[in-house]
Design a protein around this motif. Structure first.
Motif, mmCIF file in Angstrom:
data_model
loop_
_atom_site.group_PDB
_atom_site.id
_atom_site.type_symbol
_atom_site.label_atom_id
_atom_site.label_comp_id
_atom_site.label_asym_id
_atom_site.label_seq_id
_atom_site.Cartn_x
_atom_site.Cartn_y
_atom_site.Cartn_z
ATOM 1 N N LEU A 1 3.104 -4.230 -5.712
ATOM 2 C CA LEU A 1 4.422 -4.356 -5.076
ATOM 3 C C LEU A 1 5.502 -3.728 -5.947
ATOM 4 C CD1 LEU A 1 3.700 -7.992 -4.016
ATOM 5 C CD2 LEU A 1 4.273 -6.143 -2.426
ATOM 6 N N SER B 1 8.531 -13.415 -3.855
ATOM 7 C CA SER B 1 8.414 -13.845 -2.455
ATOM 8 C C SER B 1 6.948 -13.767 -2.000
ATOM 9 C CB SER B 1 9.372 -13.074 -1.550
ATOM 10 O OG SER B 1 8.739 -12.048 -0.877
ATOM 11 N N VAL C 1 0.841 -1.210 0.000
ATOM 12 C CA VAL C 1 0.000 0.000 0.000
ATOM 13 C C VAL C 1 0.870 1.252 0.000
ATOM 14 C CG1 VAL C 1 -2.283 -0.733 0.762
ATOM 15 C CG2 VAL C 1 -0.484 -0.533 2.458
ATOM 16 N N VAL D 1 -2.150 -4.769 2.889
ATOM 17 C CA VAL D 1 -1.089 -5.548 3.542
ATOM 18 C C VAL D 1 0.238 -4.912 3.170
ATOM 19 C CG1 VAL D 1 0.075 -7.786 3.650
ATOM 20 C CG2 VAL D 1 -2.410 -7.696 3.359
ATOM 21 N N THR E 1 8.726 -3.065 -8.227
ATOM 22 C CA THR E 1 9.474 -3.842 -9.225
ATOM 23 C C THR E 1 10.682 -3.009 -9.643
ATOM 24 O OG1 THR E 1 7.872 -2.974 -10.845
ATOM 25 C CG2 THR E 1 7.567 -5.236 -10.135
ATOM 26 N N CYS F 1 9.494 4.436 -12.660
ATOM 27 C CA CYS F 1 8.893 3.892 -13.883
ATOM 28 C C CYS F 1 9.815 3.968 -15.096
ATOM 29 C CB CYS F 1 7.575 4.611 -14.164
ATOM 30 S SG CYS F 1 6.315 4.205 -12.942
ATOM 31 N N LEU G 1 3.889 2.384 8.215
ATOM 32 C CA LEU G 1 2.851 2.756 7.248
ATOM 33 C C LEU G 1 1.505 2.149 7.656
ATOM 34 C CD1 LEU G 1 2.063 3.926 4.425
ATOM 35 C CD2 LEU G 1 2.869 1.783 3.422
ATOM 36 N N TYR H 1 12.341 13.609 -8.452
ATOM 37 C CA TYR H 1 12.582 13.249 -9.849
ATOM 38 C C TYR H 1 11.595 13.924 -10.783
ATOM 39 C CZ TYR H 1 8.656 9.971 -10.180
ATOM 40 O OH TYR H 1 7.402 9.428 -10.208
ATOM 41 N N GLY I 1 -0.544 1.555 -4.437
ATOM 42 C CA GLY I 1 -1.443 0.608 -3.755
ATOM 43 C C GLY I 1 -2.411 1.285 -2.795
ATOM 44 N N PRO J 1 2.206 9.907 -10.312
ATOM 45 C CA PRO J 1 2.257 10.417 -8.938
ATOM 46 C C PRO J 1 1.948 11.903 -8.887
ATOM 47 C CG PRO J 1 4.172 9.084 -9.397
ATOM 48 C CD PRO J 1 3.435 9.230 -10.700
ATOM 49 N N LYS K 1 1.734 -1.334 -21.367
ATOM 50 C CA LYS K 1 2.199 -0.465 -20.270
ATOM 51 C C LYS K 1 3.654 -0.037 -20.505
ATOM 52 C CE LYS K 1 3.415 1.174 -16.320
ATOM 53 N NZ LYS K 1 3.053 2.386 -15.686
ATOM 54 N N ALA L 1 -1.122 5.389 -13.524
ATOM 55 C CA ALA L 1 -1.310 6.748 -12.986
ATOM 56 C C ALA L 1 0.025 7.457 -12.752
ATOM 57 C CB ALA L 1 -2.083 6.672 -11.683
HETATM 58 N N1 NAD Z 1 4.901 5.228 -8.552
HETATM 59 C C1 NAD Z 1 4.538 5.325 -9.820
HETATM 60 O O1 NAD Z 1 4.637 6.356 -10.465
HETATM 61 C C2 NAD Z 1 3.951 4.139 -10.543
HETATM 62 C C3 NAD Z 1 3.097 4.365 -11.628
HETATM 63 C C4 NAD Z 1 2.595 3.271 -12.302
HETATM 64 C C5 NAD Z 1 2.983 1.992 -11.924
HETATM 65 N N2 NAD Z 1 3.816 1.819 -10.885
HETATM 66 C C6 NAD Z 1 4.187 0.444 -10.522
HETATM 67 O O2 NAD Z 1 3.400 0.083 -9.390
HETATM 68 C C7 NAD Z 1 4.160 -0.811 -8.568
HETATM 69 C C8 NAD Z 1 4.201 -0.256 -7.162
HETATM 70 O O3 NAD Z 1 4.921 0.960 -7.209
HETATM 71 P P1 NAD Z 1 4.813 2.066 -6.060
HETATM 72 O O4 NAD Z 1 5.391 3.301 -6.641
HETATM 73 O O5 NAD Z 1 3.461 2.102 -5.477
HETATM 74 O O6 NAD Z 1 5.844 1.461 -5.013
HETATM 75 P P2 NAD Z 1 5.991 1.880 -3.493
HETATM 76 O O7 NAD Z 1 7.391 1.522 -3.128
HETATM 77 O O8 NAD Z 1 5.511 3.264 -3.259
HETATM 78 O O9 NAD Z 1 4.994 0.898 -2.735
HETATM 79 C C9 NAD Z 1 5.215 -0.472 -2.627
HETATM 80 C C10 NAD Z 1 4.788 -0.923 -1.238
HETATM 81 O O10 NAD Z 1 4.988 -2.325 -1.156
HETATM 82 C C11 NAD Z 1 5.443 -2.625 0.159
HETATM 83 N N3 NAD Z 1 6.112 -3.918 0.156
HETATM 84 C C12 NAD Z 1 7.372 -4.233 -0.242
HETATM 85 N N4 NAD Z 1 7.598 -5.544 -0.085
HETATM 86 C C13 NAD Z 1 6.453 -6.079 0.417
HETATM 87 C C14 NAD Z 1 6.062 -7.393 0.784
HETATM 88 N N5 NAD Z 1 6.905 -8.419 0.671
HETATM 89 N N6 NAD Z 1 4.822 -7.574 1.280
HETATM 90 C C15 NAD Z 1 3.963 -6.519 1.420
HETATM 91 N N7 NAD Z 1 4.277 -5.263 1.087
HETATM 92 C C16 NAD Z 1 5.502 -5.042 0.578
HETATM 93 C C17 NAD Z 1 6.361 -1.480 0.497
HETATM 94 O O11 NAD Z 1 6.566 -1.380 1.887
HETATM 95 C C18 NAD Z 1 5.602 -0.294 -0.116
HETATM 96 O O12 NAD Z 1 4.743 0.309 0.822
HETATM 97 C C19 NAD Z 1 5.522 -0.965 -9.239
HETATM 98 O O13 NAD Z 1 5.527 -2.084 -10.078
HETATM 99 C C20 NAD Z 1 5.632 0.277 -10.086
HETATM 100 O O14 NAD Z 1 6.463 0.111 -11.214
HETATM 101 C C21 NAD Z 1 4.286 2.852 -10.163
#
Ligand code: NAD
Length: 458
Positions: free
Chosen positions: A105, A122, A28, A49, A107, A284, A55, A348, A32, A180, A230, A178
């Motif tokens: 999660l 995992s 989240v 979760v 990547t 990204c 958090l 960034y 998330g 940020p 994507k 989306a």
């Molecule tokens: N941030 C962006 O601009 C954006 C836009 C589109 C897509 N995405 C994609 O969305 C995905 C998530 O990105 P994000 O920016 O939200 O990442 P983020 O790091 O902000 O959030 C990921 C969350 O996952 C949690 N996490 C890590 N390992 C975990 C585990 N084993 N179990 C449960 N929780 C766990 C972290 O604590 C964190 O809160 C990525 O694949 C990213 O490429 C991100």
């Protein structure tokens, strides 16, 4: 209780509309949490979760952690008060009650630019242990085409015959697109792609997302095609930024202002404007380019040539920013060693609090090698420590008696930098503008030594 994959058509619709459906969002963070809030706001009981217990506590105590996401603060308060959203660190506890499991999660990639899917794998292992048969798994994380089919499904299935995709659990993808800082806005206007491993999963995902969001849902033939779309949209941006960055290097030498070129070029209907800068960061674009390169390598290609070159260009921009600074110091007849240089903006991208893979880090490291004294000011990172340096909490004191500023991020606060004011504060009057934010003629008129990326001058 019957889980969603085992329900009849009517039962599925009823469970979604009556709010009996339970959704679990694993991860989240930036994407998330807004997703979980949107699900909860549609009446669906949602549990987040996350391994980050701080958090989780902040969510459960009603303290909205994403202050730079307009609109979601209000929705967050609402769903927390209604008891529709809560969070936990215990995945097994969440999975028991849920029909739908969303994966949001991270990547990332490692230092050699190899995409790192270890978190998804995992959690995939945990899903093998705790997923209740009849549930559906939806991957929102950005992965390269084929990862779901070739790696994630077999991880969730394991070897003991307990779970089988398409039979005892459903799986599909709805890649997150989306931006940020404007996630609510994007969730309300950007169509979403739906790919799945079978028709039933695709149908259930479509019904759920139609209930939560009002945007168009675009059916994809499978998961890998949805993931390819994507990546294609993001790498398109990375490529176009590299193109204007490379043009900028030439324009600087021959007296052409890239902004004049782009402003006129964008009047042509099929030109999509992109702007130069000190580099491309974030979770990204750079990673997505390397995901495509990795896919090419795994498919028997040496690399994806155009993307490879694009990355090299964008990754050279922090050093180019320093080269402009060195040139400006030369013009001022001063040495960078022991000078004071203020970095304006380290996120960034503008107007968000996020320094993941920010080009500011490389600029700062290169500056450290030149033995300059560095000050950092960013409205989102006041009075804290970033990149091994303490940040300033006030713009005026950050620039006062500094020799030079380097504008890295075009936050709103930096849109109206006043050249005469800058001249009165900067002891050597040097301005390096990596985002074409300052009027270069006004800067020169005010007596500043101005250099900007792509800002050729006579
Ligand atoms: N941030 C962006 O601009 C954006 C836009 C589109 C897509 N995405 C994609 O969305 C995905 C998530 O990105 P994000 O920016 O939200 O990442 P983020 O790091 O902000 O959030 C990921 C969350 O996952 C949690 N996490 C890590 N390992 C975990 C585990 N084993 N179990 C449960 N929780 C766990 C972290 O604590 C964190 O809160 C990525 O694949 C990213 O490429 C991100």
């Amino acid at each position: 209780m019957t889980k969603i994959m085992n329900m009849s058509e009517n039962e599925i619709v009823d469970s979604i509309q009556s709010g009996k459906l339970h959704v679990c969002v694993i991860g989240v963070g930036r994407i998330g949490l807004p997703t979980a809030i949107s699900f909860a706001n549609s009446g669906i009981t949602t549990i987040g979760v996350d391994i980050n217990s701080e958090l989780v506590n902040s969510i459960n105590s009603g303290d909205f952690p994403l202050k730079d996401e307009p609109g979601y603060d209000v929705l967050f308060d609402k769903v927390i008060k209604e008891g529709k959203l809560r969070a936990t660190t215990k995945i097994e506890e969440a999975l028991i009650h849920c029909d739908v499991v969303l994966l949001s999660l991270p990547t990332p990639m490692n230092e050699s630019h190899i995409p790192d899917y270890s978190t998804l794998k995992s959690v995939g292992n945990q899903l093998h242990d705790f997923l209740v048969p009849g549930s559906i798994v939806i991957v929102e994380s950005t992965v390269e085409p084929g990862f779901i089919e070739n790696e994630l499904i077999s991880t969730i299935e394991g070897n003991d015959g307990k779970l089988k995709a398409g039979k005892s659990f459903g799986i599909g993808v709805v890649p997150e697109t989306a931006n940020p800082g404007q996630i609510l806005n994007d969730f309300e206007r950007l169509p979403r792609l739906v790919g799945a491993t079978n028709d039933k999963s695709a149908d259930i995902i479509t019904k759920i997302y139609k209930h939560v969001f009002t945007v168009d849902l675009i059916p994809m033939p499978d998961c890998k095609t949805a993931n390819a779309v994507k990546l294609t949209t993001n790498v398109f941006r990375d490529l176009n930024i590299a193109f204007v960055n490379e043009l900028s290097l030439i324009f600087e030498r021959i007296g052409i202002d890239v902004m004049k070129v782009l402003e006129a070029a964008k009047t042509k209907y099929n030109f999509q404007v992109h702007y130069p800068g000190a580099g491309v960061g974030g979770p990204c674009l750079p990673i997505n380019s390397y995901q495509f390169i990795n896919l090419a390598k795994n498919t028997g290609f040496e690399t994806l040539k155009i993307v490879d070159i694009e990355r090299k260009i964008n990754e050279s921009m922090p050093q180019h920013t320093i080269d402009l600074l060195v040139e400006a110091f030369k013009e001022a007849g001063k040495s960078i060693t022991n000078s004071t240089v203020t970095i304006l903006g380290i996120s960034y991208k503008p107007d968000i609090k996020d320094i993941q893979l920010s080009p500011a880090e490389q600029v700062i490291n290169n500056l450290k090698n030149l033995n300059a004294k560095i000050r950092i000011y960013d409205p989102y990172f006041k009075n804290t420590e970033v990149f091994g340096l303490k940040t300033e909490d006030d713009y005026i004191s950050a620039i006062t008696d500094s020799d030079a500023i380097i504008l890295i991020t075009s936050h709103k606060e930096f849109h109206d930098l006043e050249p005469t004011f800058l001249r009165s504060k900067l002891s050597s009057g040097i301005v390096i503008d990596s985002r074409c934010t300052i009027d270069q003629h006004a800067a020169k008129k005010a007596g500043l030594i101005y250099r900007g990326i792509g800002r050729g001058h006579d």
